[in-house]
Scaffold this motif. Structure first.
Motif, mmCIF file in Angstrom:
data_model
loop_
_atom_site.group_PDB
_atom_site.id
_atom_site.type_symbol
_atom_site.label_atom_id
_atom_site.label_comp_id
_atom_site.label_asym_id
_atom_site.label_seq_id
_atom_site.Cartn_x
_atom_site.Cartn_y
_atom_site.Cartn_z
ATOM 1 N N MET A 16 -3.550 -7.065 -10.086
ATOM 2 C CA MET A 16 -2.837 -8.071 -9.430
ATOM 3 C C MET A 16 -3.394 -8.910 -8.403
ATOM 4 O O MET A 16 -4.547 -8.545 -8.138
ATOM 5 N N ARG A 17 -2.813 -9.742 -7.844
ATOM 6 C CA ARG A 17 -3.281 -10.816 -6.961
ATOM 7 C C ARG A 17 -2.642 -10.716 -5.562
ATOM 8 O O ARG A 17 -1.440 -10.165 -5.511
ATOM 9 N N HIS B 191 -0.301 -11.841 -2.608
ATOM 10 C CA HIS B 191 0.746 -13.036 -2.578
ATOM 11 C C HIS B 191 0.335 -13.912 -1.599
ATOM 12 O O HIS B 191 0.916 -15.015 -1.749
ATOM 13 N N LEU B 192 -0.643 -13.721 -0.630
ATOM 14 C CA LEU B 192 -0.925 -14.929 0.487
ATOM 15 C C LEU B 192 -2.210 -15.583 -0.225
ATOM 16 O O LEU B 192 -2.387 -16.677 -0.043
ATOM 17 N N CYS B 193 -3.074 -14.883 -0.415
ATOM 18 C CA CYS B 193 -4.498 -15.464 -0.731
ATOM 19 C C CYS B 193 -4.903 -15.566 -2.084
ATOM 20 O O CYS B 193 -5.802 -16.375 -2.743
ATOM 21 N N ARG B 194 -3.996 -15.080 -3.059
ATOM 22 C CA ARG B 194 -4.191 -14.840 -4.593
ATOM 23 C C ARG B 194 -5.469 -14.389 -4.982
ATOM 24 O O ARG B 194 -5.901 -14.659 -6.185
ATOM 25 N N LYS B 195 -6.260 -13.516 -4.017
ATOM 26 C CA LYS B 195 -7.523 -13.122 -4.491
ATOM 27 C C LYS B 195 -6.997 -11.554 -5.305
ATOM 28 O O LYS B 195 -6.001 -10.998 -4.818
ATOM 29 N N PHE B 196 -7.759 -10.878 -6.194
ATOM 30 C CA PHE B 196 -7.381 -9.941 -6.683
ATOM 31 C C PHE B 196 -7.436 -8.649 -5.675
ATOM 32 O O PHE B 196 -8.073 -8.471 -4.741
ATOM 33 N N SER B 197 -6.447 -7.885 -5.661
ATOM 34 C CA SER B 197 -6.093 -6.736 -4.903
ATOM 35 C C SER B 197 -5.270 -5.555 -5.584
ATOM 36 O O SER B 197 -4.690 -6.097 -6.640
ATOM 37 N N SER C 65 -3.181 -4.322 -3.856
ATOM 38 C CA SER C 65 -1.729 -4.338 -3.180
ATOM 39 C C SER C 65 -1.218 -5.857 -3.386
ATOM 40 O O SER C 65 -2.133 -6.827 -3.563
ATOM 41 N N LEU C 66 0.146 -5.866 -2.968
ATOM 42 C CA LEU C 66 0.706 -7.315 -3.150
ATOM 43 C C LEU C 66 0.077 -8.112 -1.844
ATOM 44 O O LEU C 66 0.182 -9.398 -2.017
ATOM 45 N N ILE C 67 -0.229 -7.627 -0.862
ATOM 46 C CA ILE C 67 -0.967 -8.303 0.192
ATOM 47 C C ILE C 67 -2.419 -7.541 0.644
ATOM 48 O O ILE C 67 -2.150 -6.411 0.970
ATOM 49 N N CYS C 68 -3.415 -8.163 0.630
ATOM 50 C CA CYS C 68 -4.610 -7.400 0.253
ATOM 51 C C CYS C 68 -4.908 -7.142 2.160
ATOM 52 O O CYS C 68 -4.249 -7.730 2.736
ATOM 53 N N SER C 69 -5.945 -6.188 2.081
ATOM 54 C CA SER C 69 -6.193 -5.865 3.715
ATOM 55 C C SER C 69 -6.737 -6.983 4.338
ATOM 56 O O SER C 69 -6.419 -7.027 5.681
#
Length: 90
Positions: A1-2, A4-10, A12-16
């Motif tokens: 998934m990506r 939600h904020l930066c659209r990078k692969f993660s 989690s829904l919001i990357c660290s």
């Protein structure tokens, strides 16, 4: 998934990186006339895009991430803290 904020692969829904950059709480204390202190962690404007996910299938997970980040600072409090959710219709 990506993320939600930066659209990078993660995973989690919001990357660290975005949690570190955007979700570090900035507590503000407002004292009501009866003496109750109301603490807010974020301003609405900062989180509006995340808050608008409330009724989307993944909104519950984003809210859980927001709560986790906000309550990391509360866990260090020396006195009891009570969390009261505020309805958006109030």
């Amino acid at each position: 998934m990506r993320c939600h904020l930066c659209r990078k692969f993660s995973f989690s829904l919001i990357c660290s990186a975005c949690r570190e950059r955007y979700l570090q709480p900035q507590p503000r204390i407002r004292k009501l006339s009866g003496g109750l202190e109301v603490i807010s962690f974020y301003s609405y404007d900062e989180l509006e895009p995340l808050l608008l996910t409330k009724h989307l299938p993944h909104g519950w997970a984003i809210y859980r991430i927001l709560a986790t980040e906000a309550f990391k600072s509360v866990a260090k409090a020396a006195h009891p803290v009570f969390a009261i959710p505020v309805d958006d219709n109030a």
